[in-house]
Scaffold this active site. Structure first.
Site, PDB file in Angstrom:
ATOM      1  N   ASP A  69       0.805  -1.235   0.000  1.00 57.52           N
ATOM      2  CA  ASP A  69       0.000   0.000   0.000  1.00 57.52           C
ATOM      3  C   ASP A  69       0.835   1.281   0.000  1.00 57.52           C
ATOM      4  O   ASP A  69       0.287   2.366   0.195  1.00 57.52           O
ATOM      5  CB  ASP A  69      -0.912   0.010   1.236  1.00 57.52           C
ATOM      6  CG  ASP A  69      -2.086  -0.941   1.094  1.00 57.52           C
ATOM      7  OD1 ASP A  69      -2.988  -0.634   0.299  1.00 57.52           O
ATOM      8  OD2 ASP A  69      -2.090  -1.994   1.765  1.00 57.52           O
ATOM      9  N   GLU A  94      -0.072   9.581   1.498  1.00 59.39           N
ATOM     10  CA  GLU A  94      -0.782  10.557   2.340  1.00 59.39           C
ATOM     11  C   GLU A  94      -0.977  10.053   3.771  1.00 59.39           C
ATOM     12  O   GLU A  94      -0.991  10.834   4.725  1.00 59.39           O
ATOM     13  CB  GLU A  94      -2.165  10.837   1.735  1.00 59.39           C
ATOM     14  CG  GLU A  94      -3.098  11.568   2.676  1.00 59.39           C
ATOM     15  CD  GLU A  94      -4.487  11.741   2.108  1.00 59.39           C
ATOM     16  OE1 GLU A  94      -4.849  12.885   1.841  1.00 59.39           O
ATOM     17  OE2 GLU A  94      -5.203  10.730   1.913  1.00 59.39           O
ATOM     18  N   ASP A  95      -1.145   8.730   3.920  1.00 67.48           N
ATOM     19  CA  ASP A  95      -1.463   8.199   5.249  1.00 67.48           C
ATOM     20  C   ASP A  95      -0.287   8.247   6.212  1.00 67.48           C
ATOM     21  O   ASP A  95      -0.465   8.084   7.412  1.00 67.48           O
ATOM     22  CB  ASP A  95      -1.977   6.753   5.118  1.00 67.48           C
ATOM     23  CG  ASP A  95      -3.326   6.716   4.419  1.00 67.48           C
ATOM     24  OD1 ASP A  95      -4.140   7.616   4.679  1.00 67.48           O
ATOM     25  OD2 ASP A  95      -3.547   5.807   3.605  1.00 67.48           O
ATOM     26  N   ARG A 136       1.010  -1.509   7.736  1.00 67.11           N
ATOM     27  CA  ARG A 136       1.426  -0.301   7.014  1.00 67.11           C
ATOM     28  C   ARG A 136       2.420   0.550   7.817  1.00 67.11           C
ATOM     29  O   ARG A 136       2.935   1.543   7.299  1.00 67.11           O
ATOM     30  CB  ARG A 136       0.191   0.532   6.618  1.00 67.11           C
ATOM     31  CG  ARG A 136      -0.729  -0.203   5.627  1.00 67.11           C
ATOM     32  CD  ARG A 136      -1.675   0.755   4.918  1.00 67.11           C
ATOM     33  NE  ARG A 136      -0.936   1.785   4.218  1.00 67.11           N
ATOM     34  CZ  ARG A 136      -1.470   2.911   3.753  1.00 67.11           C
ATOM     35  NH1 ARG A 136      -2.746   3.131   3.911  1.00 67.11           N
ATOM     36  NH2 ARG A 136      -0.724   3.805   3.136  1.00 67.11           N
ATOM     37  N   ARG A 183      -9.318   3.673  11.572  1.00 69.37           N
ATOM     38  CA  ARG A 183      -7.864   3.812  11.514  1.00 69.37           C
ATOM     39  C   ARG A 183      -7.318   4.864  12.495  1.00 69.37           C
ATOM     40  O   ARG A 183      -6.133   4.839  12.827  1.00 69.37           O
ATOM     41  CB  ARG A 183      -7.438   4.207  10.093  1.00 69.37           C
ATOM     42  CG  ARG A 183      -7.773   3.157   9.031  1.00 69.37           C
ATOM     43  CD  ARG A 183      -6.850   1.958   9.131  1.00 69.37           C
ATOM     44  NE  ARG A 183      -7.193   0.916   8.171  1.00 69.37           N
ATOM     45  CZ  ARG A 183      -6.753   0.872   6.926  1.00 69.37           C
ATOM     46  NH1 ARG A 183      -5.951   1.817   6.475  1.00 69.37           N
ATOM     47  NH2 ARG A 183      -7.108  -0.112   6.130  1.00 69.37           N
ATOM     48  N   HIS A 193     -11.881   6.515   5.437  1.00 71.58           N
ATOM     49  CA  HIS A 193     -11.258   7.714   6.011  1.00 71.58           C
ATOM     50  C   HIS A 193     -12.177   8.930   5.875  1.00 71.58           C
ATOM     51  O   HIS A 193     -13.076   8.939   5.021  1.00 71.58           O
ATOM     52  CB  HIS A 193      -9.977   8.059   5.226  1.00 71.58           C
ATOM     53  CG  HIS A 193      -8.834   7.122   5.433  1.00 71.58           C
ATOM     54  ND1 HIS A 193      -8.113   6.595   4.384  1.00 71.58           N
ATOM     55  CD2 HIS A 193      -8.270   6.637   6.559  1.00 71.58           C
ATOM     56  CE1 HIS A 193      -7.147   5.813   4.870  1.00 71.58           C
ATOM     57  NE2 HIS A 193      -7.229   5.817   6.173  1.00 71.58           N
ATOM     58  N   CYS A 200      -4.832  10.543  -1.645  1.00 66.55           N
ATOM     59  CA  CYS A 200      -3.971   9.618  -0.893  1.00 66.55           C
ATOM     60  C   CYS A 200      -2.641   9.337  -1.568  1.00 66.55           C
ATOM     61  O   CYS A 200      -1.727   8.833  -0.926  1.00 66.55           O
ATOM     62  CB  CYS A 200      -4.720   8.324  -0.618  1.00 66.55           C
ATOM     63  SG  CYS A 200      -5.253   7.501  -2.083  1.00 66.55           S
TER      64      CYS A 200
HETATM   65  C1  CIR Z   1      -5.589   0.840   3.043  1.00 67.82           C
HETATM   66  O1  CIR Z   1      -6.558   0.103   3.305  1.00 67.82           O
HETATM   67  O2  CIR Z   1      -4.895   1.337   3.912  1.00 67.82           O
HETATM   68  C2  CIR Z   1      -5.260   1.092   1.600  1.00 67.82           C
HETATM   69  N1  CIR Z   1      -5.608  -0.046   0.807  1.00 67.82           N
HETATM   70  C3  CIR Z   1      -5.995   2.306   1.060  1.00 67.82           C
HETATM   71  C4  CIR Z   1      -5.540   3.584   1.727  1.00 67.82           C
HETATM   72  C5  CIR Z   1      -6.126   4.795   1.063  1.00 67.82           C
HETATM   73  N2  CIR Z   1      -5.653   5.964   1.705  1.00 67.82           N
HETATM   74  C6  CIR Z   1      -6.249   7.134   1.641  1.00 67.82           C
HETATM   75  O3  CIR Z   1      -7.280   7.263   1.018  1.00 67.82           O
HETATM   76  N3  CIR Z   1      -5.718   8.131   2.309  1.00 67.82           N
END
Ligand code: CIR
Length: 253
Positions: free
Chosen positions: A59, A64-65, A84, A129, A159, A247
């Site tokens: 991922d 962004e996360d 992650r 999350r 999110h 993201c």
């Molecule tokens: C997740 O489940 O963490 C990733 N497959 C998708 C994260 C998407 N992040 C975002 O929109 N900020």
């Protein structure tokens, strides 16, 4: 100059965390869609900085996360999904060149996809999350640079920014029923077209230009009707992994 920090798609992207669909991700198509995304950022005038992809983290394109820029500080997150967490450090190393770092610590969890900085307010989604410790810790950082923090409960979606998409400092596109809209205060709300539910995504690029998901054309039309210049992009393979347009980059400067 405005900067976009982005991270490529690893060969393991078809093992990204997904919440449902069961449809197989086409990694090559995802890569080509990601390249178009990066090209759009470059055409809009962003200086690109590229963090190399890491096959151990399927991922990692969802950069962004891992970090949130608030004024002069880059908040290094502690992602809610345990697999992650190893994505964070290489991003922190890049940001350390331009920002003071503030690291969230256990038991806080927070994904950058839950944070929206608009004007002098930091909106933070309370989601699967992002927990209250994460909200408290990012709120302290926001306070240090004179910004206030507004927590918002997030329902149904992954999110905050799956359902509340910033378009400019006063305008957001909202998927009905996913957040308590009173928390959005005076922001102008444009609703996602119901027939396009959970398909809209957007990334404002400055000067009224907004990259939008091609999969939600009616919602894009609503923004065009308000005077925004919309630039559609097909991100079907990214959406299969629950990603959107915000993201895949961290924008600053
Ligand atoms: C997740 O489940 O963490 C990733 N497959 C998708 C994260 C998407 N992040 C975002 O929109 N900020």
């Amino acid at each position: 100059m405005a900067t976009a920090l982005v991270r490529g798609i690893p060969n393991s992207f078809d093992r990204a965390i997904v919440r449902g669909s069961g449809v197989e991700i086409d990694v090559e198509m995802a890569r080509s869609q990601h390249q178009t995304y990066v090209d759009q950022l470059e055409s809009a005038g962003y200086r690109l900085r590229l963090v190399p992809p890491d096959p151990a983290h399927p991922d990692c394109v969802f950069i962004e996360d891992t970090a949130v820029v608030i004024g002069t500080i880059a908040v290094i997150t502690r992602p809610g999904a345990v697999p992650r967490r190893g994505e964070v450090e290489p991003v922190a190393e890049f940001l350390a060149a331009d920002f003071e770092l503030a690291r969230l610590v256990a038991p806080a969890t927070l994904d950058g996809g839950d944070v929206m900085v608009l004007g002098d307010t930091v909106y933070v989604g309370r989601s699967k999350r992002t927990n209250d410790y994460g909200i408290d810790q990012i709120s302290s950082v926001a306070g240090e640079v004179g910004l206030s923090c507004v927590p918002i409960d997030v329902r149904e979606v992954l999110h905050l920014k799956s359902a509340v998409l910033p378009i400019d400092d006063q305008t957001v596109v909202v998927t009905r029923g996913t957040v308590d809209e009173r928390a959005l205060g005076e922001l102008r709300i444009v609703y996602e077209e119901e027939r396009e539910r959970n398909r809209f995504s957007a990334l404002p690029l400055g000067n009224g230009l907004v990259m939008v998901a091609a999969d939600a054309p009616k919602t894009g039309d609503r923004l065009a009707g308000l005077g925004f210049q919309v630039s559609p992009i097909d991100v079907s393979q990214i959406q299969l992994a629950d990603g959107g347009l915000t993201c895949m980059s961290i924008l600053y400067g």
